[in-house]
Design an enzyme around this catalytic site. Structure first.
Site, PDB file in Angstrom:
ATOM      1  CE  LYS A 146     112.945  65.563 136.610  1.00  0.00           C
ATOM      2  NZ  LYS A 146     112.092  65.660 135.484  1.00  0.00           N
TER       3      LYS A 146
ATOM      4  CG  ASP B 141     112.273  69.118 139.198  1.00  0.00           C
ATOM      5  OD1 ASP B 141     111.214  68.671 139.684  1.00  0.00           O
ATOM      6  OD2 ASP B 141     112.459  69.282 137.978  1.00  0.00           O
TER       7      ASP B 141
END
Ligand code: C5P
Length: 284
Positions: A11, A138
């Site tokens: 990401k 996350d």
């Protein structure tokens, strides 16, 4: 023996804001996240022997119970209520380690998705994300992926309109950073250019990549650049090489440039590869 393979996408933070410190020691965040094609390959196998084994082709990654992928499997089976005696998790790494690209969380999320498939999909993506939130801040985002807003500790995820197609040049300088240490530095620092997250969301809604690029800011960047000026140097070089914008992701140390044209991005990769580890990626 049953086996499932999942891609674990890295990401980037298109924006990253830290809103304040909480009583539980974590920080309230507001971040626009984007998955990119640079990915690890995670294979989960239900075997008949050898107990639980977690292997990885990268020497810096813990191989056993300390690995987030293993913790994700523990969390899955705790929710499921039945734990197998034998389990094999294999990770082939491509996402830079300690780069701010959530590589470990992406692997953990891939394990959750693979185990869900192996057990006949008992959970929705939202339920899997919820199981992942105890594994790392996350992980819920990595379960869902795409373009999304992450709030709270990072675990409250809202889908956003998809990022218009573009190319990312990812540059990994040699050093890496301790995430808790950088949060502490930010708490003690007066610096901090905050992103205009609402402006970034409005640009996404209008499919306006240029507008979005203008709003890309990571509140950690000025703090990290004080100790590692190479971060700002790489950003300046990416812009010189044709990037619309360049920015730090997460707590670093990866810096990314956004390009609208593939050939210009490829030339930037060639140029920067003389000095750094560099990757070309697209949004997924
Ligand atoms: O949740 P995770 O294990 O990924 O967080 C690692 C560390 O990063 C935490 O122990 C904390 O020091 C810091 N952190 C934070 N606020 C967040 C996420 C992480 O302070 N929202």
């Amino acid at each position: 023996m049953k086996s499932v393979q999942e891609r674990a996408y890295g990401k980037l933070n298109l924006t990253l804001d830290v809103l304040g410190k909480r009583d539980d020691g974590y920080h309230d965040m507001c971040m626009i996240m984007q998955t990119v094609s640079l990915s690890d390959l995670v294979t989960v196998t239900l075997t008949e022997e050898d107990g639980w084994v977690c292997s990885c082709d990268h020497e810096a990654i813990p191989q056993g119970g300390k690995n987030l992928a293993w913790k994700a499997a523990e969390a899955f089976f705790e929710a499921y209520g039945k734990r197998p005696e034998h389990l094999l998790i294999d990770i082939q790494k491509q996402i830079p380690v300690q780069g701010g690209m959530a590589g470990g969380s992406a692997d953990a999320a891939a394990v959750l998705r693979a185990l869900n498939v192996l057990h006949g999909t008992p959970y929705t993506a939202e339920e899997l994300a919820d199981i992942g939130s105890a594994v790392g801040s996350d992980v819920p985002y990595c379960v869902i992926g795409g373009t999304a807003l992450a709030e709270g500790r990072g675990e409250i995820i809202s889908k956003l309109p998809p990022l218009p197609d573009c190319y990312f040049v990812l540059v990994k300088p040699e050093f890496s950073v301790s995430t808790p240490a950088l949060f502490k530095k930010l708490d003690e620092s007066a610096d901090g250019a905050h992103p205009d997250t609402q402006c970034a969301i409005a640009a996404l809604q209008k499919k306006n990549l240029h507008g979005l690029c203008r709003c890309m800011t990571n509140v950690f960047q000025p703090v990290l650049s004080k100790d590692f000026p190479v971060i700002d140097e790489i950003c300046a070089r990416l812009v010189d090489l044709g990037a619309e914008r360049a920015c730090l992701t997460g707590t670093g140390s990866v810096v990314f440039g956004v390009f609208t044209q593939r050939d210009i991005a490829e030339d930037a990769v060639l140029n920067l590869s003389k000095d750094y580890t560099v990757f070309l990626a697209e949004n997924v």
